[in-house]
Write an enzyme that holds these catalytic residues in place. Structure first.
Site, PDB file in Angstrom:
ATOM      1  N   THR A 202      59.850  27.666  87.336  1.00 35.95           N
ATOM      2  CA  THR A 202      60.028  26.543  88.431  1.00 35.95           C
ATOM      3  C   THR A 202      61.214  25.849  88.369  1.00 35.95           C
ATOM      4  O   THR A 202      62.053  26.005  87.186  1.00 35.95           O
ATOM      5  CB  THR A 202      59.065  25.210  88.092  1.00 35.95           C
ATOM      6  OG1 THR A 202      57.599  25.675  88.724  1.00 35.95           O
ATOM      7  CG2 THR A 202      59.459  23.928  88.966  1.00 35.95           C
ATOM      8  N   ARG A 230      45.820  28.164  95.391  1.00 30.62           N
ATOM      9  CA  ARG A 230      46.086  27.372  94.555  1.00 30.62           C
ATOM     10  C   ARG A 230      47.594  26.589  94.945  1.00 30.62           C
ATOM     11  O   ARG A 230      48.587  27.331  95.029  1.00 30.62           O
ATOM     12  CB  ARG A 230      46.056  27.945  93.321  1.00 30.62           C
ATOM     13  CG  ARG A 230      46.692  27.318  92.082  1.00 30.62           C
ATOM     14  CD  ARG A 230      47.640  27.159  91.605  1.00 30.62           C
ATOM     15  NE  ARG A 230      48.001  26.380  90.104  1.00 30.62           N
ATOM     16  CZ  ARG A 230      49.143  26.220  89.981  1.00 30.62           C
ATOM     17  NH1 ARG A 230      50.452  26.500  90.642  1.00 30.62           N
ATOM     18  NH2 ARG A 230      49.338  25.361  88.646  1.00 30.62           N
ATOM     19  N   GLY A 232      49.971  23.806  92.722  1.00 25.89           N
ATOM     20  CA  GLY A 232      49.921  23.255  91.308  1.00 25.89           C
ATOM     21  C   GLY A 232      50.554  21.697  91.660  1.00 25.89           C
ATOM     22  O   GLY A 232      50.363  21.101  92.539  1.00 25.89           O
ATOM     23  N   ASP A 233      51.430  21.234  90.772  1.00 29.58           N
ATOM     24  CA  ASP A 233      51.886  19.917  90.691  1.00 29.58           C
ATOM     25  C   ASP A 233      53.006  19.619  91.724  1.00 29.58           C
ATOM     26  O   ASP A 233      53.464  18.607  92.237  1.00 29.58           O
ATOM     27  CB  ASP A 233      52.245  19.359  89.353  1.00 29.58           C
ATOM     28  CG  ASP A 233      53.208  20.360  88.704  1.00 29.58           C
ATOM     29  OD1 ASP A 233      53.121  21.545  88.705  1.00 29.58           O
ATOM     30  OD2 ASP A 233      54.037  20.056  87.969  1.00 29.58           O
ATOM     31  N   GLY A 254      55.693  23.135  84.357  1.00 34.80           N
ATOM     32  CA  GLY A 254      54.927  23.494  83.182  1.00 34.80           C
ATOM     33  C   GLY A 254      53.391  23.905  83.832  1.00 34.80           C
ATOM     34  O   GLY A 254      53.423  24.096  85.049  1.00 34.80           O
ATOM     35  N   GLY A 256      50.952  23.003  85.788  1.00 32.82           N
ATOM     36  CA  GLY A 256      50.540  22.263  86.784  1.00 32.82           C
ATOM     37  C   GLY A 256      49.476  21.584  86.702  1.00 32.82           C
ATOM     38  O   GLY A 256      49.373  20.436  87.106  1.00 32.82           O
TER      39      GLY A 256
HETATM   40  N1  ASP Z   1      54.356  23.581  87.467  1.00 34.64           N
HETATM   41  C1  ASP Z   1      54.570  24.730  88.278  1.00 34.64           C
HETATM   42  C2  ASP Z   1      52.900  24.949  88.823  1.00 34.64           C
HETATM   43  O1  ASP Z   1      51.876  24.985  88.119  1.00 34.64           O
HETATM   44  C3  ASP Z   1      54.614  25.948  87.405  1.00 34.64           C
HETATM   45  C4  ASP Z   1      55.852  25.731  86.387  1.00 34.64           C
HETATM   46  O2  ASP Z   1      56.574  24.737  86.564  1.00 34.64           O
HETATM   47  O3  ASP Z   1      56.254  26.515  85.703  1.00 34.64           O
HETATM   48  O4  ASP Z   1      52.829  25.594  89.661  1.00 34.64           O
END
Ligand code: ASP
Length: 340
Positions: A202, A230, A232-233, A254, A256
């Site tokens: 990310t 899906r 994520g965050d 990270g 998510g």
């Molecule tokens: N946080 C992101 C997600 O879960 C992925 C990442 O930051 O590596 O989509």
């Protein structure tokens, strides 16, 4: 496209008055500050060739150069965040824009968000497949719509109406990410666990401008082999991205699902606002304590209204860097001794 071509480029807004004049006298404010990340995970020296390492360092330096130039010249934190993130979205090294990871169905579905700390205005898009720079679409949602989060086909329609650059979905294809998907599927078939650390990445940027305003932005392809549209965050304000001039601007990277459940970005801001913690204390409490106990790997970048920076992660490494007047750093590994 530049954000000003949206016809509503952010204007410098009034300078915030320091709430505590005394401590402000003791600690001079940074004129501007910018921090970036390019993903966190099992990033170890032994897995990296010299060529790869140099490529990452130079991409991070380039991103910082682009953002710093804007801030130095009196541009806004929002402009700096968008243009900085665009350099990383355009670079196949990072899991955002060109270089995004693949879904289980073999598609690239992109998420991005941006938030301005002055008025808590925010924009996010989720699951778009044809917008070249998702961070621009997130900003268009902030500036040109009455919504905060729009997704899928509707978000693509909106991006088209805003005149953003659209591309064929194949623009996002890279061999490296395609191979990662095949590997993830093989492991799944053999019932072998795929380390979440190898599935993500990310990019993000946070900035303080000369007008005292904070902005945070984040952009991602999400996690390799993700299913069922899906998210994520990243497109969730308060989870992967948050900015408030009263506290800080935060961008996360990270696993998510944990960052959503623990509303990581907002939690850091809330600890500063309600518990008077410093940016470092609040980041460490959330990333090194709460998330570690929960099993959520990853990290954050943050900047506060004084220009203090936090680059905090609980994974072995995080692509990261920051710049402010007289200071600059680019690092990759947990124990990185290089500084550029
Ligand atoms: N946080 C992101 C997600 O879960 C992925 C990442 O930051 O590596 O989509």
């Amino acid at each position: 496209m530049t954000i000003s071509s949206l016809g509503c480029g952010p204007q410098p807004k009034a300078i915030n008055q320091p709430s505590d004049q005394k401590s402000d006298e003791l600690k001079p404010k940074a004129d501007y500050a910018l921090a970036i990340h390019g993903g966190a995970g099992i990033i170890l020296r032994k897995n990296m060739t010299e060529v790869q390492e140099t490529a990452y360092r130079s991409a991070l330096n380039h991103a910082l150069n682009v953002g710093e130039k804007i801030l130095k010249a009196g541009g806004t934190a929002t402009e700096a965040v968008i243009e900085t993130i665009k350099t990383m979205e355009d670079n196949a090294l990072f899991n955002a824009g060109h270089g995004a990871v693949f879904t289980n169905e073999g598609k690239n579905e992109l998420d991005a968000s941006i938030m301005e700390g002055q008025d808590l205005n925010a924009g996010s898009i989720g699951g778009v497949t044809n917008v070249r720079n998702p961070i621009e679409a997130a900003y268009a949602v902030l500036a040109k719509s009455e919504h905060v989060l729009i997704t899928g086909k509707g978000a693509e329609q909106f991006a088209k109406e805003q005149g953003l650059t659209l591309v064929e979905p194949s623009y996002f294809y890279t061999d490296r990410r395609w191979k990662s998907l095949q590997k993830a599927k093989e492991s799944e078939q053999k019932n072998q666990p795929v380390s979440v650390d190898t599935k993500h990445g990310t990019v993000g940027a946070v900035a303080l401008d000369k007008y005292g305003n904070l902005t945070a932005g984040t952009s991602t392809g999400g996690m390799t082999n993700k299913r069922y549209n899906r998210f994520g965050d990243v497109p969730i304000i308060g989870a992967g991205t948050y900015a408030n001039n009263a506290s800080c601007a935060i961008s996360c990277t990270g696993h998510g699902e944990y960052f959503m459940r623990y509303t990581v970005a907002h939690d850091i801001s809330a600890l500063m606002e309600y518990k008077n913690m410093t940016l470092d204390e609040a980041s460490e409490e959330v990333v090194l304590n709460k998330l570690v106990k929960a099993g959520g790997s990853g990290g954050i970048i943050g900047v506060d209204k004084e220009g203090n920076i936090s680059l905090t992660f609980n994974s072995p490494g995080m692509y990261r860097g920051y710049v402010k007047p007289g200071e600059r750093s680019v690092k990759i590994y947990g124990d990185d001794d290089a500084d550029h």
